[in-house]
Scaffold this motif. Structure first.
Motif, short mmCIF file in Angstrom:
data_model
loop_
_atom_site.label_atom_id
_atom_site.label_comp_id
_atom_site.label_asym_id
_atom_site.label_seq_id
_atom_site.Cartn_x
_atom_site.Cartn_y
_atom_site.Cartn_z
N GLY A 168 24.66 0.38 -20.12
CA GLY A 168 26.08 0.06 -20.00
C GLY A 168 26.48 -0.43 -18.62
O GLY A 168 27.58 -0.95 -18.44
N VAL A 169 25.59 -0.25 -17.65
CA VAL A 169 25.89 -0.65 -16.27
C VAL A 169 25.13 -1.91 -15.89
O VAL A 169 25.69 -2.90 -15.46
CB VAL A 169 25.57 0.48 -15.28
CG1 VAL A 169 26.03 0.11 -13.87
CG2 VAL A 169 26.22 1.79 -15.72
N ARG A 170 23.79 -1.84 -16.00
CA ARG A 170 22.90 -2.99 -15.81
C ARG A 170 23.00 -3.60 -14.42
O ARG A 170 23.01 -4.81 -14.25
CB ARG A 170 23.17 -4.06 -16.87
CG ARG A 170 22.76 -3.62 -18.26
CD ARG A 170 22.90 -4.73 -19.26
NE ARG A 170 22.48 -4.28 -20.59
CZ ARG A 170 23.02 -4.73 -21.72
NH1 ARG A 170 23.99 -5.62 -21.68
NH2 ARG A 170 22.59 -4.29 -22.88
N GLY A 171 23.09 -2.73 -13.41
CA GLY A 171 22.99 -3.23 -12.06
C GLY A 171 21.55 -3.58 -11.72
O GLY A 171 20.61 -2.99 -12.28
N LEU A 172 21.36 -4.54 -10.84
CA LEU A 172 20.02 -4.95 -10.44
C LEU A 172 19.66 -4.24 -9.14
O LEU A 172 19.81 -4.77 -8.04
CB LEU A 172 19.97 -6.47 -10.25
CG LEU A 172 20.33 -7.31 -11.48
CD1 LEU A 172 20.33 -8.80 -11.13
CD2 LEU A 172 19.34 -7.05 -12.62
N VAL A 173 19.17 -2.99 -9.28
CA VAL A 173 18.87 -2.17 -8.11
C VAL A 173 17.59 -2.66 -7.45
O VAL A 173 16.57 -2.84 -8.12
CB VAL A 173 18.74 -0.69 -8.51
CG1 VAL A 173 18.53 0.16 -7.26
CG2 VAL A 173 19.97 -0.23 -9.27
N MET A 174 17.64 -2.87 -6.14
CA MET A 174 16.46 -3.34 -5.42
C MET A 174 15.35 -2.30 -5.54
O MET A 174 15.53 -1.14 -5.16
CB MET A 174 16.80 -3.60 -3.96
CG MET A 174 15.63 -4.20 -3.17
SD MET A 174 16.08 -4.78 -1.52
CE MET A 174 16.50 -3.22 -0.71
N PRO A 175 14.18 -2.68 -6.04
CA PRO A 175 13.10 -1.71 -6.27
C PRO A 175 12.29 -1.42 -5.01
O PRO A 175 12.30 -2.17 -4.04
CB PRO A 175 12.23 -2.43 -7.30
CG PRO A 175 12.40 -3.88 -6.97
CD PRO A 175 13.84 -4.03 -6.51
N GLY A 176 11.62 -0.29 -5.04
CA GLY A 176 10.59 0.01 -4.05
C GLY A 176 11.06 0.38 -2.67
O GLY A 176 10.26 0.41 -1.73
N THR A 177 12.34 0.66 -2.50
CA THR A 177 12.83 1.00 -1.16
C THR A 177 13.79 2.18 -1.21
O THR A 177 14.53 2.35 -2.18
CB THR A 177 13.57 -0.19 -0.52
OG1 THR A 177 14.63 -0.59 -1.38
CG2 THR A 177 12.65 -1.36 -0.29
N GLU A 178 13.78 2.97 -0.16
CA GLU A 178 14.75 4.04 0.01
C GLU A 178 15.08 4.14 1.50
O GLU A 178 14.19 4.03 2.34
CB GLU A 178 14.19 5.39 -0.46
CG GLU A 178 14.05 5.53 -1.95
CD GLU A 178 13.53 6.92 -2.32
OE1 GLU A 178 12.61 7.42 -1.62
OE2 GLU A 178 14.03 7.51 -3.29
N PHE A 179 16.35 4.33 1.80
CA PHE A 179 16.72 4.63 3.17
C PHE A 179 17.33 6.02 3.16
O PHE A 179 18.42 6.24 2.63
CB PHE A 179 17.73 3.62 3.73
CG PHE A 179 18.13 3.93 5.15
CD1 PHE A 179 17.29 3.61 6.21
CD2 PHE A 179 19.34 4.57 5.42
CE1 PHE A 179 17.65 3.93 7.51
CE2 PHE A 179 19.70 4.88 6.72
CZ PHE A 179 18.86 4.56 7.77
N LEU A 180 16.61 6.98 3.72
CA LEU A 180 16.99 8.38 3.67
C LEU A 180 17.32 8.86 5.09
O LEU A 180 16.42 9.10 5.89
CB LEU A 180 15.84 9.21 3.09
CG LEU A 180 15.25 8.71 1.76
CD1 LEU A 180 14.00 9.50 1.40
CD2 LEU A 180 16.30 8.80 0.65
#
Length: 413
Positions: free
Chosen positions: A130-142
């Motif tokens: 229902g959202v279908r955002g294109l989340v950038m894969p393979g990265t995290e900023f913590l």
């Protein structure tokens, strides 16, 4: 590139807000990041549909007009916040501005985990059908131990952290470019999303007085304790009284109009009666949304939406329409629409200058002794200035208009 930054916390003192503000300032040479607030968005409730409310419509239009979205989430009980989850529910209930929109997730936390579990939770929500955002894969900023990460000016202090975040921003910009290339050019009817009802809210919106109040100026001035008369105003390069500013603007030999980034008509230089103006305006119209300033006849609203969309999205910084209004007495009016930006390059509205430029041409001819001579071979295109060339040099974005008086139809008052 235009990005929207959404902070998942509604707390006044938020490390995730500090992180997002740092990104907006530090990476302004990479992208224009507009940080939006979600504190006014109501809790999601299907029985009390708030889809058309100002806070939700504001978010919708900001996201639709952006190339990508950055979300900063705290971690509450191993998940993202209830506030951010509720916002996404509204943005996937009857409207879907996040669909096919590139998204980057970052997060800060008080302790060492850096919101890792909340980011995983948010990623799954954004990728839901229902959202279908294109989340950038393979990265995290913590960003862990956020209480020690910023100096007194809100800047990150650790060089390695800044380096990691910079690489992530650079990667996200490439991700946005790739996703846009895969999706193809902007739909030809994207301008239809332009909201002439001013149902959203800009950070300069004056609340507490109805837009359609004929005394909007006086009531808004009282509400904001606005400067007036002999009060001084410090401008970018000068100090003037309010009276002097009014005298100055009224003396300019053109009709000036200001429309903010929420499409609310805020000002015109009232130096002559409406019936003597080239683009008629009345004092009681100040404060109205553009949908009420313009009668929706001859597709006027569509023309206005197209012009504003061209300026808001940066396809052009200036848009001109010209038309002869009185050929017998020689009168040629130019409507000049100029996108306005703040110091960070954010779109902040449109100004319109309406000018009969024949007196200027006449004076030039008198001073130089030159004459205007008709060229029988010259095919004049009265709509030529309305064309907006795309990357291929075509005029696909020209405002649709089958009327000869283009300027009157598209006048942004």
């Amino acid at each position: 590139m235009k990005l929207v930054g959404i902070v998942g916390s509604i707390a006044e003192d938020s490390y995730n807000r500090k992180l997002m503000m740092y990104m907006a300032n530090h990476f302004r040479n990479y992208a224009d990041i507009e940080v939006v607030d979600i504190k006014d968005v109501p809790m999601f409730n299907e029985d009390q549909d708030a889809t058309n409310s100002a806070p939700i419509q504001y978010l919708k239009h900001r996201i639709e007009n952006a190339d990508g979205v950055i979300m900063a989430t705290p971690e509450h009980n191993h998940t993202t916040t209830a506030a951010l989850k509720s916002v996404i529910e509204w943005l996937s209930y009857k409207i879907h501005p996040l669909e096919n929109k590139p998204v980057m997730i970052v997060g800060a936390s008080y302790f060492s985990q850096g919101s890792s579990r909340a980011q995983l939770d948010l990623r799954e929500i954004l990728e839901a059908p229902g959202v279908r955002g294109l989340v950038m894969p393979g990265t995290e900023f913590l960003l862990g131990d956020a209480k020690e990460a910023f100096d007194e000016h809100g800047n990150l202090t650790d060089g390695q952290t800044i380096k990691v975040l910079t690489k992530m921003i650079e990667k996200f910009i490439k991700w946005v470019d790739v996703m846009q290339a895969l999706q193809g050019p902007e739909p030809a009817d994207a301008w239809k999303n332009e909201d002439l009802t001013a149902s959203g809210k800009a950070d300069t919106t004056i609340e507490g007085v109805k837009m359609n109040d004929p005394e909007w100026v006086e009531k808004a001035a009282a509400l904001t304790k606005a400067a007036s008369g002999h009060d001084y105003v410090q401008l970018d390069r000068g100090i003037l009284t309010v009276d002097q500013i009014n005298w100055f603007l009224k003396s300019i030999p053109a009709e000036l109009t200001f429309v903010d980034d929420n499409n609310q008509f805020l000002y015109y230089n009232h130096n002559k009666p409406a019936e003597r103006m080239n683009a008629s305006r009345r004092p009681e119209q100040a404060g109205l949304p553009l949908s009420e300033v313009h009668p929706d006849i001859r597709n006027v609203h569509d023309h206005v939406k197209q012009v504003l969309h061209i300026l808001r999205t940066g396809k052009q910084d200036m848009f001109q329409l010209s038309e002869p209004q009185d050929r017998k007495n020689v009168k040629w009016v130019v409507n000049n629409y100029q996108a306005m930006h703040d110091e960070s390059g954010n779109y902040r509205g449109t100004n319109e200058i309406v000018l009969d430029f024949w007196p200027i041409v006449k004076k030039y001819l008198e001073m130089t002794g030159q004459k205007l001579v008709d060229d029988p071979a010259n095919a004049v295109d009265t709509d030529a200035s309305a064309s907006v060339a795309d990357d291929e040099g075509s005029a696909n974005d020209q405002p649709e208009n089958d009327e000869p008086d283009t300027g009157a139809s598209a006048s942004v008052k």
